[in-house]
Design a protein around this motif. Structure first.
Motif, PDB file in Angstrom:
ATOM      1  N   LYS A  32     107.697  36.003  65.726  1.00  0.00           N
ATOM      2  CA  LYS A  32     106.590  35.731  64.799  1.00  0.00           C
ATOM      3  C   LYS A  32     105.437  36.699  65.054  1.00  0.00           C
ATOM      4  O   LYS A  32     104.855  37.252  64.120  1.00  0.00           O
ATOM      5  CB  LYS A  32     106.124  34.280  64.982  1.00  0.00           C
ATOM      6  CG  LYS A  32     105.051  33.844  64.045  1.00  0.00           C
ATOM      7  CD  LYS A  32     104.727  32.375  64.269  1.00  0.00           C
ATOM      8  CE  LYS A  32     103.598  31.914  63.394  1.00  0.00           C
ATOM      9  NZ  LYS A  32     103.259  30.508  63.642  1.00  0.00           N
ATOM     10  N   ILE A  33     105.105  36.929  66.306  1.00  0.00           N
ATOM     11  CA  ILE A  33     104.030  37.868  66.656  1.00  0.00           C
ATOM     12  C   ILE A  33     104.417  39.285  66.236  1.00  0.00           C
ATOM     13  O   ILE A  33     103.599  40.013  65.650  1.00  0.00           O
ATOM     14  CB  ILE A  33     103.729  37.824  68.176  1.00  0.00           C
ATOM     15  CG1 ILE A  33     103.186  36.449  68.578  1.00  0.00           C
ATOM     16  CG2 ILE A  33     102.777  38.938  68.576  1.00  0.00           C
ATOM     17  CD1 ILE A  33     101.872  36.084  67.938  1.00  0.00           C
ATOM     18  N   TYR A  35     106.407  40.191  63.838  1.00  0.00           N
ATOM     19  CA  TYR A  35     106.324  40.276  62.375  1.00  0.00           C
ATOM     20  C   TYR A  35     104.878  40.458  61.939  1.00  0.00           C
ATOM     21  O   TYR A  35     104.573  41.313  61.111  1.00  0.00           O
ATOM     22  CB  TYR A  35     106.914  39.021  61.728  1.00  0.00           C
ATOM     23  CG  TYR A  35     106.667  38.966  60.239  1.00  0.00           C
ATOM     24  CD1 TYR A  35     107.421  39.739  59.366  1.00  0.00           C
ATOM     25  CD2 TYR A  35     105.643  38.185  59.712  1.00  0.00           C
ATOM     26  CE1 TYR A  35     107.177  39.725  58.008  1.00  0.00           C
ATOM     27  CE2 TYR A  35     105.398  38.164  58.361  1.00  0.00           C
ATOM     28  CZ  TYR A  35     106.162  38.933  57.513  1.00  0.00           C
ATOM     29  OH  TYR A  35     105.909  38.925  56.169  1.00  0.00           O
ATOM     30  N   LYS A  36     103.979  39.655  62.509  1.00  0.00           N
ATOM     31  CA  LYS A  36     102.577  39.749  62.108  1.00  0.00           C
ATOM     32  C   LYS A  36     101.975  41.104  62.470  1.00  0.00           C
ATOM     33  O   LYS A  36     101.199  41.664  61.699  1.00  0.00           O
ATOM     34  CB  LYS A  36     101.758  38.626  62.739  1.00  0.00           C
ATOM     35  CG  LYS A  36     102.003  37.298  62.080  1.00  0.00           C
ATOM     36  CD  LYS A  36     101.090  36.236  62.609  1.00  0.00           C
ATOM     37  CE  LYS A  36     101.383  34.952  61.863  1.00  0.00           C
ATOM     38  NZ  LYS A  36     100.370  33.953  62.039  1.00  0.00           N
ATOM     39  N   VAL A  37     102.325  41.640  63.608  1.00  0.00           N
ATOM     40  CA  VAL A  37     101.749  42.914  64.046  1.00  0.00           C
ATOM     41  C   VAL A  37     102.334  44.095  63.276  1.00  0.00           C
ATOM     42  O   VAL A  37     101.606  44.986  62.840  1.00  0.00           O
ATOM     43  CB  VAL A  37     101.952  43.104  65.570  1.00  0.00           C
ATOM     44  CG1 VAL A  37     101.609  44.514  66.018  1.00  0.00           C
ATOM     45  CG2 VAL A  37     101.122  42.088  66.328  1.00  0.00           C
ATOM     46  N   SER A  40     103.692  42.166  58.529  1.00  0.00           N
ATOM     47  CA  SER A  40     102.978  41.337  57.550  1.00  0.00           C
ATOM     48  C   SER A  40     101.838  42.068  56.867  1.00  0.00           C
ATOM     49  O   SER A  40     101.581  41.841  55.688  1.00  0.00           O
ATOM     50  CB  SER A  40     102.460  40.061  58.201  1.00  0.00           C
ATOM     51  OG  SER A  40     101.366  40.338  59.041  1.00  0.00           O
ATOM     52  N   TRP A  41     101.154  42.959  57.551  1.00  0.00           N
ATOM     53  CA  TRP A  41     100.001  43.643  56.966  1.00  0.00           C
ATOM     54  C   TRP A  41     100.392  44.518  55.786  1.00  0.00           C
ATOM     55  O   TRP A  41      99.594  44.735  54.885  1.00  0.00           O
ATOM     56  CB  TRP A  41      99.241  44.429  58.020  1.00  0.00           C
ATOM     57  CG  TRP A  41     100.044  45.516  58.673  1.00  0.00           C
ATOM     58  CD1 TRP A  41     100.836  45.387  59.773  1.00  0.00           C
ATOM     59  CD2 TRP A  41     100.138  46.871  58.265  1.00  0.00           C
ATOM     60  NE1 TRP A  41     101.429  46.590  60.079  1.00  0.00           N
ATOM     61  CE2 TRP A  41     101.011  47.525  59.170  1.00  0.00           C
ATOM     62  CE3 TRP A  41      99.580  47.614  57.233  1.00  0.00           C
ATOM     63  CZ2 TRP A  41     101.333  48.864  59.071  1.00  0.00           C
ATOM     64  CZ3 TRP A  41      99.902  48.964  57.139  1.00  0.00           C
ATOM     65  CH2 TRP A  41     100.763  49.567  58.050  1.00  0.00           C
ATOM     66  N   TRP A  42     101.594  45.022  55.740  1.00  0.00           N
ATOM     67  CA  TRP A  42     102.000  45.839  54.583  1.00  0.00           C
ATOM     68  C   TRP A  42     103.070  45.165  53.737  1.00  0.00           C
ATOM     69  O   TRP A  42     103.095  45.314  52.527  1.00  0.00           O
ATOM     70  CB  TRP A  42     102.469  47.231  55.011  1.00  0.00           C
ATOM     71  CG  TRP A  42     103.720  47.234  55.847  1.00  0.00           C
ATOM     72  CD1 TRP A  42     103.810  47.147  57.196  1.00  0.00           C
ATOM     73  CD2 TRP A  42     105.067  47.318  55.365  1.00  0.00           C
ATOM     74  NE1 TRP A  42     105.119  47.162  57.589  1.00  0.00           N
ATOM     75  CE2 TRP A  42     105.915  47.272  56.490  1.00  0.00           C
ATOM     76  CE3 TRP A  42     105.631  47.418  54.106  1.00  0.00           C
ATOM     77  CZ2 TRP A  42     107.297  47.327  56.367  1.00  0.00           C
ATOM     78  CZ3 TRP A  42     107.008  47.486  54.004  1.00  0.00           C
ATOM     79  CH2 TRP A  42     107.818  47.441  55.136  1.00  0.00           C
ATOM     80  N   THR A  44     103.551  41.841  53.163  1.00  0.00           N
ATOM     81  CA  THR A  44     102.957  40.792  52.341  1.00  0.00           C
ATOM     82  C   THR A  44     102.166  41.406  51.186  1.00  0.00           C
ATOM     83  O   THR A  44     102.256  40.945  50.052  1.00  0.00           O
ATOM     84  CB  THR A  44     102.049  39.896  53.199  1.00  0.00           C
ATOM     85  OG1 THR A  44     102.820  39.374  54.280  1.00  0.00           O
ATOM     86  CG2 THR A  44     101.465  38.762  52.394  1.00  0.00           C
ATOM     87  N   THR A  45     101.424  42.463  51.457  1.00  0.00           N
ATOM     88  CA  THR A  45     100.652  43.140  50.411  1.00  0.00           C
ATOM     89  C   THR A  45     101.578  43.740  49.361  1.00  0.00           C
ATOM     90  O   THR A  45     101.310  43.629  48.164  1.00  0.00           O
ATOM     91  CB  THR A  45      99.774  44.235  51.042  1.00  0.00           C
ATOM     92  OG1 THR A  45      98.978  43.650  52.064  1.00  0.00           O
ATOM     93  CG2 THR A  45      98.876  44.883  50.014  1.00  0.00           C
TER      94      THR A  45
END
Length: 187
Positions: A32-33, A35-37, A40-42, A44-45
């Motif tokens: 999960k960490i 993925y977020k690092v 997710s920042w690009w 999800t956008t």
């Protein structure tokens, strides 16, 4: 107090869950960490942009007159802080009006309209059309269940809506919509 499984397979499975459970939770937390690092920042956008483009295309298909006759363009939302994350939004601006289309899970459709000189001062399209509808005309349905239904209501009344939302008439239109919302028949 838990009862012990009676079979050997059940005991082995319970043992593995007890021993490997914390390790599996740790692996899930690390994934999960990561993925977020890293994603997710690009990701999800990019996904949000794709959903937004598909929704704008759907509106363009249902409301071709907004683009062909009234020079409509997709614009940024004038009130993004009012948006609910679970809903999809797209704003179309014509020369004199801004329309904000929103949908929740293909079942809850809403259109808000505002003048271009006051894009944050928006009103429900159905209420606005009720206010601008000349007396004696057919009553509008209280609920609309597709974009084509909205387009069918809007297209013949677009000029009336433009006239009601111009600078000179907007204050009267706001007052009439407020009266309608209070249950009074606007005059």
């Amino acid at each position: 107090m838990q009862s012990q499984p009676k079979t050997l397979t059940g005991r082995i499975l319970l043992f593995l869950l007890v021993v490997l459970g914390p390790l599996l939770r740790l692996v899930g937390f690390v994934l999960k960490i990561l993925y977020k690092v890293f994603f997710s920042w690009w990701l999800t956008t990019a996904f949000d942009r794709r959903v937004q483009a598909a929704f704008a295309s759907e509106i363009r298909e249902a409301f071709p007159f907004l683009f062909d006759q009234y020079q409509g363009k997709v614009v940024p939302a004038p009130r993004p802080e009012a948006h609910v994350p679970e809903m999809t939004y797209v704003c179309i601006a014509t020369i004199n009006l801004v329309f904000e289309f929103s949908r929740w899970r293909n079942e809850n459709y809403e259109v808000r309209v505002s003048p271009t000189f006051a894009p944050k001062d928006s009103y429900d399209l159905i209420d606005s059309l009720r206010v601008v509808e000349p007396a004696g005309q057919t009553m509008l349905s209280p609920s609309v269940d597709s974009w084509r239904s909205f387009a069918g209501l809007l297209e013949p009344r677009f000029r009336l809506l433009e006239a009601a939302f111009n600078r000179e008439e907007f204050a009267k239109t706001k007052q009439k919509v407020a009266q309608l919302r209070l249950g009074k028949v606007p005059t």
